[in-house]
Write a protein that holds these residues in place. Structure first.
Motif, PDB file in Angstrom:
ATOM      1  N   GLN A  75       0.734  -1.302   0.059  1.00  0.00           N
ATOM      2  CA  GLN A  75       0.014   0.192   0.017  1.00  0.00           C
ATOM      3  C   GLN A  75       0.723   1.365  -0.109  1.00  0.00           C
ATOM      4  OE1 GLN A  75      -2.015  -0.520   3.656  1.00  0.00           O
ATOM      5  NE2 GLN A  75      -3.422  -2.101   2.806  1.00  0.00           N
ATOM      6  N   ILE A  76       2.251   1.073   0.202  1.00  0.00           N
ATOM      7  CA  ILE A  76       2.864   2.205   0.466  1.00  0.00           C
ATOM      8  C   ILE A  76       4.098   2.593  -0.473  1.00  0.00           C
ATOM      9  CG2 ILE A  76       2.713   1.974   2.945  1.00  0.00           C
ATOM     10  CD1 ILE A  76       5.340   0.964   3.298  1.00  0.00           C
ATOM     11  N   ASP A  77       3.753   2.479  -1.872  1.00  0.00           N
ATOM     12  CA  ASP A  77       4.570   2.779  -2.860  1.00  0.00           C
ATOM     13  C   ASP A  77       4.997   4.260  -2.882  1.00  0.00           C
ATOM     14  OD1 ASP A  77       5.205  -0.078  -3.627  1.00  0.00           O
ATOM     15  OD2 ASP A  77       3.852   0.060  -5.421  1.00  0.00           O
ATOM     16  N   GLY A  78       3.916   4.979  -2.587  1.00  0.00           N
ATOM     17  CA  GLY A  78       4.064   6.460  -2.632  1.00  0.00           C
ATOM     18  C   GLY A  78       4.984   6.794  -1.444  1.00  0.00           C
ATOM     19  N   ILE A  79       4.886   6.215  -0.373  1.00  0.00           N
ATOM     20  CA  ILE A  79       6.005   6.529   0.586  1.00  0.00           C
ATOM     21  C   ILE A  79       7.345   6.241   0.222  1.00  0.00           C
ATOM     22  CG2 ILE A  79       6.494   6.425   3.046  1.00  0.00           C
ATOM     23  CD1 ILE A  79       3.512   5.895   3.714  1.00  0.00           C
ATOM     24  N   VAL A  80       7.535   4.987  -0.011  1.00  0.00           N
ATOM     25  CA  VAL A  80       8.493   4.502  -0.339  1.00  0.00           C
ATOM     26  C   VAL A  80       9.470   5.132  -1.677  1.00  0.00           C
ATOM     27  CG1 VAL A  80      10.031   2.477  -1.044  1.00  0.00           C
ATOM     28  CG2 VAL A  80       8.336   2.253   0.694  1.00  0.00           C
ATOM     29  N   SER A  81       8.687   5.501  -2.752  1.00  0.00           N
ATOM     30  CA  SER A  81       9.205   5.852  -3.893  1.00  0.00           C
ATOM     31  C   SER A  81       9.534   7.360  -4.010  1.00  0.00           C
ATOM     32  CB  SER A  81       8.526   5.841  -5.261  1.00  0.00           C
ATOM     33  OG  SER A  81       7.113   6.218  -5.071  1.00  0.00           O
ATOM     34  N   GLY A  82       8.780   8.130  -3.037  1.00  0.00           N
ATOM     35  CA  GLY A  82       8.838   9.450  -2.678  1.00  0.00           C
ATOM     36  C   GLY A  82       9.819   9.929  -1.622  1.00  0.00           C
ATOM     37  N   ARG A  83      10.330   8.525  -1.052  1.00  0.00           N
ATOM     38  CA  ARG A  83      11.177   8.732   0.362  1.00  0.00           C
ATOM     39  C   ARG A  83      10.523   9.781   1.113  1.00  0.00           C
ATOM     40  NH1 ARG A  83      16.347   6.589  -0.693  1.00  0.00           N
ATOM     41  NH2 ARG A  83      17.156   8.040   0.496  1.00  0.00           N
ATOM     42  N   LEU A  84       9.400   9.488   1.484  1.00  0.00           N
ATOM     43  CA  LEU A  84       8.674  10.298   2.705  1.00  0.00           C
ATOM     44  C   LEU A  84       9.069   9.552   3.999  1.00  0.00           C
ATOM     45  CD1 LEU A  84       5.050  10.576   1.184  1.00  0.00           C
ATOM     46  CD2 LEU A  84       7.125  11.847   0.584  1.00  0.00           C
ATOM     47  N   GLY A  85       9.321  10.539   5.075  1.00  0.00           N
ATOM     48  CA  GLY A  85       9.521   9.934   6.271  1.00  0.00           C
ATOM     49  C   GLY A  85      10.748  10.548   7.065  1.00  0.00           C
ATOM     50  N   TRP A  86      11.221   9.565   8.130  1.00  0.00           N
ATOM     51  CA  TRP A  86      12.412  10.072   8.988  1.00  0.00           C
ATOM     52  C   TRP A  86      13.688  10.134   8.182  1.00  0.00           C
ATOM     53  CZ3 TRP A  86      10.783  11.573  13.734  1.00  0.00           C
ATOM     54  CH2 TRP A  86       9.532  10.893  14.307  1.00  0.00           C
ATOM     55  N   ASP A  87      14.438  11.243   8.432  1.00  0.00           N
ATOM     56  CA  ASP A  87      15.641  11.371   7.777  1.00  0.00           C
ATOM     57  C   ASP A  87      16.556  11.902   8.852  1.00  0.00           C
ATOM     58  OD1 ASP A  87      17.918  11.684   6.148  1.00  0.00           O
ATOM     59  OD2 ASP A  87      17.031  12.892   4.711  1.00  0.00           O
ATOM     60  N   ILE A  88      17.631  11.535   9.326  1.00  0.00           N
ATOM     61  CA  ILE A  88      18.488  11.842  10.544  1.00  0.00           C
ATOM     62  C   ILE A  88      19.958  11.542   9.849  1.00  0.00           C
ATOM     63  CG2 ILE A  88      19.468  11.655  12.592  1.00  0.00           C
ATOM     64  CD1 ILE A  88      16.346  10.731  13.466  1.00  0.00           C
ATOM     65  N   THR A  89      20.639  12.724   9.652  1.00  0.00           N
ATOM     66  CA  THR A  89      22.132  12.453   9.224  1.00  0.00           C
ATOM     67  C   THR A  89      23.086  13.089   9.950  1.00  0.00           C
ATOM     68  OG1 THR A  89      23.371  12.786   7.185  1.00  0.00           O
ATOM     69  CG2 THR A  89      21.775  14.608   7.635  1.00  0.00           C
ATOM     70  N   ASP A  90      24.403  12.588  10.054  1.00  0.00           N
ATOM     71  CA  ASP A  90      25.547  13.198  10.620  1.00  0.00           C
ATOM     72  C   ASP A  90      26.403  13.232   9.329  1.00  0.00           C
ATOM     73  OD1 ASP A  90      26.188  10.922  10.062  1.00  0.00           O
ATOM     74  OD2 ASP A  90      27.201  10.468  11.993  1.00  0.00           O
ATOM     75  N   TYR A  91      25.931  13.269   8.068  1.00  0.00           N
ATOM     76  CA  TYR A  91      26.839  13.488   6.909  1.00  0.00           C
ATOM     77  C   TYR A  91      27.928  12.402   6.879  1.00  0.00           C
ATOM     78  CZ  TYR A  91      23.939  17.434   6.632  1.00  0.00           C
ATOM     79  OH  TYR A  91      22.909  18.674   6.558  1.00  0.00           O
ATOM     80  N   GLY A  92      27.760  11.465   7.627  1.00  0.00           N
ATOM     81  CA  GLY A  92      28.998  10.334   7.755  1.00  0.00           C
ATOM     82  C   GLY A  92      29.953  10.831   8.540  1.00  0.00           C
ATOM     83  N   GLN A  93      30.078  11.959   9.351  1.00  0.00           N
ATOM     84  CA  GLN A  93      31.237  12.226  10.138  1.00  0.00           C
ATOM     85  C   GLN A  93      31.292  11.827  11.483  1.00  0.00           C
ATOM     86  OE1 GLN A  93      33.570  14.020   7.830  1.00  0.00           O
ATOM     87  NE2 GLN A  93      31.902  13.045   6.524  1.00  0.00           N
ATOM     88  N   GLY A  94      30.159  11.168  12.069  1.00  0.00           N
ATOM     89  CA  GLY A  94      29.992  10.683  13.273  1.00  0.00           C
ATOM     90  C   GLY A  94      30.210  11.986  14.488  1.00  0.00           C
ATOM     91  N   ARG A  95      29.708  13.040  14.183  1.00  0.00           N
ATOM     92  CA  ARG A  95      29.583  14.227  14.906  1.00  0.00           C
ATOM     93  C   ARG A  95      28.107  15.012  14.952  1.00  0.00           C
ATOM     94  NH1 ARG A  95      32.743  18.268  13.375  1.00  0.00           N
ATOM     95  NH2 ARG A  95      33.221  17.345  11.418  1.00  0.00           N
ATOM     96  N   TYR A  96      27.100  14.143  15.294  1.00  0.00           N
ATOM     97  CA  TYR A  96      25.681  14.787  15.276  1.00  0.00           C
ATOM     98  C   TYR A  96      25.333  15.979  15.630  1.00  0.00           C
ATOM     99  CZ  TYR A  96      20.694  15.025  14.883  1.00  0.00           C
ATOM    100  OH  TYR A  96      19.496  15.570  14.523  1.00  0.00           O
ATOM    101  N   GLY A  97      26.138  16.275  16.938  1.00  0.00           N
ATOM    102  CA  GLY A  97      25.771  17.407  17.560  1.00  0.00           C
ATOM    103  C   GLY A  97      26.370  18.473  16.895  1.00  0.00           C
ATOM    104  N   GLU A  98      27.538  18.522  16.457  1.00  0.00           N
ATOM    105  CA  GLU A  98      28.244  19.776  15.795  1.00  0.00           C
ATOM    106  C   GLU A  98      27.872  19.818  14.263  1.00  0.00           C
ATOM    107  OE1 GLU A  98      32.417  19.139  16.376  1.00  0.00           O
ATOM    108  OE2 GLU A  98      31.922  17.956  18.142  1.00  0.00           O
ATOM    109  N   LEU A  99      27.653  18.453  13.485  1.00  0.00           N
ATOM    110  CA  LEU A  99      27.451  18.463  12.131  1.00  0.00           C
ATOM    111  C   LEU A  99      26.193  17.776  11.613  1.00  0.00           C
ATOM    112  CD1 LEU A  99      28.832  19.529   9.516  1.00  0.00           C
ATOM    113  CD2 LEU A  99      30.105  17.408   9.337  1.00  0.00           C
ATOM    114  N   GLY A 100      25.284  17.963  11.608  1.00  0.00           N
ATOM    115  CA  GLY A 100      24.064  16.999  11.435  1.00  0.00           C
ATOM    116  C   GLY A 100      22.713  17.796  11.351  1.00  0.00           C
ATOM    117  N   LEU A 101      21.746  17.208  10.950  1.00  0.00           N
ATOM    118  CA  LEU A 101      20.329  17.657  10.617  1.00  0.00           C
ATOM    119  C   LEU A 101      19.535  16.707  10.875  1.00  0.00           C
ATOM    120  CD1 LEU A 101      19.136  20.369   9.672  1.00  0.00           C
ATOM    121  CD2 LEU A 101      19.216  19.408   7.177  1.00  0.00           C
TER     122      LEU A 101
END
Length: 227
Positions: A41-67
């Motif tokens: 039922q959720i092709d629109g969610i999956v294909s649109g990439r709707l939902g949670w997105d938490i990133t540290d930009y691969g740097q391991g310092r979320y509190g300083e560099l993240g969103l």
């Protein structure tokens, strides 16, 4: 990032968003098991990439560099290319106090960045070189709530709650919460986080996950492997 850290950020972010009167859509509360059960039922969610997105930009310092981001809706690139249909996207973001979202630009996406509440949103701006690359000597012009504003290279725009800026493709920008945490709205053309983020420094867009506990909810970057 550890999965336990991501789970904690989700819980904290949900409470912060609700404190400003915003409510996330029902699928935000689904467990990985429920998403799998509803997969048909959720092709629109999956294909649109709707939902949670938490990133540290691969740097391991979320509190300083993240969103923190939550994609609420996202259109189709095919519609954007043909010039009609669902050509828009919307997100909620949280920029923590002094937490940097690093200098980047977009090739296709134009976006309104809106301070929805909290502290001041600081946005550092540069223009582009003729080929679109970063130019530390380039300024430009943006629109703040419909009013043109020229900026010099490296100028920091301070947006109070309720204020916004429109960024066009090629506008280099970095941002953070000044003096506290900020709830940010983003209204844009179709969003493609896999190919349309160009960073000044060679960093990644998504976090690398250490699975120390089970996920409370899936990230958009989990969909390919979990669903």
């Amino acid at each position: 990032m550890k999965r336990s850290e991501i789970n904690a950020i989700m819980a904290e972010a949900g409470a912060f968003i609700r404190s400003f009167g915003f409510v996330l859509p029902p699928f935000a509360n689904w467990s990985p098991e429920e998403m799998r059960a509803r997969r048909g039922q959720i092709d629109g969610i999956v294909s649109g990439r709707l939902g949670w997105d938490i990133t540290d930009y691969g740097q391991g310092r979320y509190g300083e560099l993240g969103l923190f981001l939550f994609t609420l809706r996202n259109g189709r690139l095919a519609d954007l290319k043909r010039g009609g249909g669902m050509c828009y996207a919307e997100k909620l973001l949280i920029s923590k106090r002094d937490q940097l979202s690093p200098m980047h630009r977009h090739h296709l996406k134009a976006e309104d960045i809106i301070n929805r509440g909290g502290a001041t949103l600081a946005i550092e701006l540069f223009g582009s070189a003729p080929d679109g690359s970063f130019d530390g000597a380039a300024g430009g012009t943006v629109f703040c709530d419909g009013i043109a504003r020229d900026f010099s290279p490296g100028e920091v725009l301070m947006l109070a709650p309720g204020e916004s800026v429109t960024l066009m493709p090629g506008d280099w920008h970095a941002f953070w919460g000044e003096g506290g945490d900020v709830l940010i709205g983003e209204v844009s053309t179709v969003n493609d986080d896999e190919t349309d983020n160009w960073f000044r420094e060679p960093i990644g867009r998504f976090a690398e996950i250490e699975e120390d506990v089970a996920p409370t909810h899936l990230l958009v970057s989990d969909y390919r492997t979990w669903l």
